[in-house]
Motif scaffolding. Structure first.
Motif, PDB file in Angstrom:
ATOM      1  N   UNK A   1       0.841  -1.196   0.000  1.00 51.53           N
ATOM      2  CA  UNK A   1       0.000   0.000   0.000  1.00 51.53           C
ATOM      3  C   UNK A   1       0.878   1.247   0.000  1.00 51.53           C
ATOM      4  N   UNK A   2       0.321   2.358  -0.480  1.00 54.10           N
ATOM      5  CA  UNK A   2       1.089   3.600  -0.548  1.00 54.10           C
ATOM      6  C   UNK A   2       1.688   3.988   0.803  1.00 54.10           C
ATOM      7  N   UNK A   3       0.912   4.003   1.900  1.00 53.63           N
ATOM      8  CA  UNK A   3       1.522   4.390   3.179  1.00 53.63           C
ATOM      9  C   UNK A   3       2.686   3.480   3.589  1.00 53.63           C
ATOM     10  N   UNK A   4       2.522   2.167   3.375  1.00 51.34           N
ATOM     11  CA  UNK A   4       3.595   1.240   3.738  1.00 51.34           C
ATOM     12  C   UNK A   4       4.800   1.387   2.820  1.00 51.34           C
ATOM     13  N   UNK A   5       4.573   1.668   1.538  1.00 55.60           N
ATOM     14  CA  UNK A   5       5.669   1.876   0.596  1.00 55.60           C
ATOM     15  C   UNK A   5       6.457   3.129   0.963  1.00 55.60           C
ATOM     16  N   UNK A   6       5.753   4.201   1.321  1.00 58.10           N
ATOM     17  CA  UNK A   6       6.424   5.437   1.731  1.00 58.10           C
ATOM     18  C   UNK A   6       7.295   5.177   2.956  1.00 58.10           C
TER      19      UNK A   6
ATOM     20  N   UNK B  36      17.125   2.648 -18.557  1.00 62.23           N
ATOM     21  CA  UNK B  36      17.464   3.487 -17.409  1.00 62.23           C
ATOM     22  C   UNK B  36      16.935   2.853 -16.128  1.00 62.23           C
ATOM     23  N   UNK B  37      17.661   3.048 -15.050  1.00 60.44           N
ATOM     24  CA  UNK B  37      17.225   2.612 -13.728  1.00 60.44           C
ATOM     25  C   UNK B  37      17.375   3.788 -12.790  1.00 60.44           C
ATOM     26  N   UNK B  38      16.282   4.128 -12.083  1.00 55.82           N
ATOM     27  CA  UNK B  38      16.327   5.249 -11.144  1.00 55.82           C
ATOM     28  C   UNK B  38      15.726   4.823  -9.810  1.00 55.82           C
ATOM     29  N   UNK B  39      16.285   5.383  -8.752  1.00 55.95           N
ATOM     30  CA  UNK B  39      15.773   5.088  -7.422  1.00 55.95           C
ATOM     31  C   UNK B  39      14.515   5.889  -7.142  1.00 55.95           C
ATOM     32  N   UNK B  40      13.720   5.358  -6.237  1.00 56.12           N
ATOM     33  CA  UNK B  40      12.481   5.986  -5.792  1.00 56.12           C
ATOM     34  C   UNK B  40      12.779   6.740  -4.508  1.00 56.12           C
ATOM     35  N   UNK B  41      12.155   7.909  -4.363  1.00 61.29           N
ATOM     36  CA  UNK B  41      12.363   8.723  -3.163  1.00 61.29           C
ATOM     37  C   UNK B  41      11.022   9.184  -2.611  1.00 61.29           C
ATOM     38  N   UNK B  42      11.036   9.582  -1.349  1.00 59.16           N
ATOM     39  CA  UNK B  42       9.831  10.075  -0.668  1.00 59.16           C
ATOM     40  C   UNK B  42       9.771  11.588  -0.814  1.00 59.16           C
ATOM     41  N   UNK B  43       8.587  12.082  -1.133  1.00 57.52           N
ATOM     42  CA  UNK B  43       8.330  13.515  -1.190  1.00 57.52           C
ATOM     43  C   UNK B  43       7.394  13.847  -0.042  1.00 57.52           C
ATOM     44  N   UNK B  44       7.775  14.836   0.757  1.00 57.67           N
ATOM     45  CA  UNK B  44       6.916  15.264   1.863  1.00 57.67           C
ATOM     46  C   UNK B  44       5.733  16.028   1.307  1.00 57.67           C
ATOM     47  N   UNK B  45       4.563  15.658   1.745  1.00 58.11           N
ATOM     48  CA  UNK B  45       3.335  16.305   1.292  1.00 58.11           C
ATOM     49  C   UNK B  45       2.204  15.944   2.224  1.00 58.11           C
TER      50      UNK B  45
ATOM     51  N   UNK C  75       2.442  12.168   2.319  1.00 55.32           N
ATOM     52  CA  UNK C  75       3.709  11.895   1.654  1.00 55.32           C
ATOM     53  C   UNK C  75       3.464  10.930   0.498  1.00 55.32           C
ATOM     54  N   UNK C  76       4.326  10.989  -0.518  1.00 48.64           N
ATOM     55  CA  UNK C  76       4.170  10.097  -1.669  1.00 48.64           C
ATOM     56  C   UNK C  76       5.541   9.748  -2.242  1.00 48.64           C
TER      57      UNK C  76
END
Length: 90
Positions: free
Chosen positions: A36-41, A58-67, A70-71
């Motif tokens: 789920x989104x909350x658990x992934x964040x 291409x390979x890119x890392x995922x990051x958390x955005x504060x909002x 958060x997402x």
């Protein structure tokens, strides 16, 4: 490490805010699973540089955005082929 290979959304057209779940595909023996989104964040915040998206070579890392809330987003790399919204929707 996990690769996000699919998403679930709550509405069309999809937006980052509409993503509800991510498919985490284990790349080092970890189990494949919908998260789920909350658990992934929470996972990405606690384990930086361990979740990524691939596309068009291409390979890119995922990051958390504060909002509010958060997402997740991919780190910028000048291409859209490896963005979360370019993944298959289930």
């Amino acid at each position: 490490m996990y690769e996000i290979t699919a998403i679930k959304v709550s509405r069309q057209p999809p937006t980052l805010g509409a993503i509800t779940d991510y498919y985490f595909q284990g790349r080092g023996g970890e189990p494949n699973q919908w998260v789920s989104k909350p658990n992934a964040v929470t996972y990405v915040a606690n384990n930086p540089s361990t979740v990524y998206v691939s596309g068009a070579g291409a390979t890119v890392f995922v990051e958390v955005v504060s909002g509010q809330p958060d997402y997740l987003r991919t780190q910028g790399d000048g291409t859209s082929s490896d963005n979360l919204l370019s993944l298959p929707i289930h």
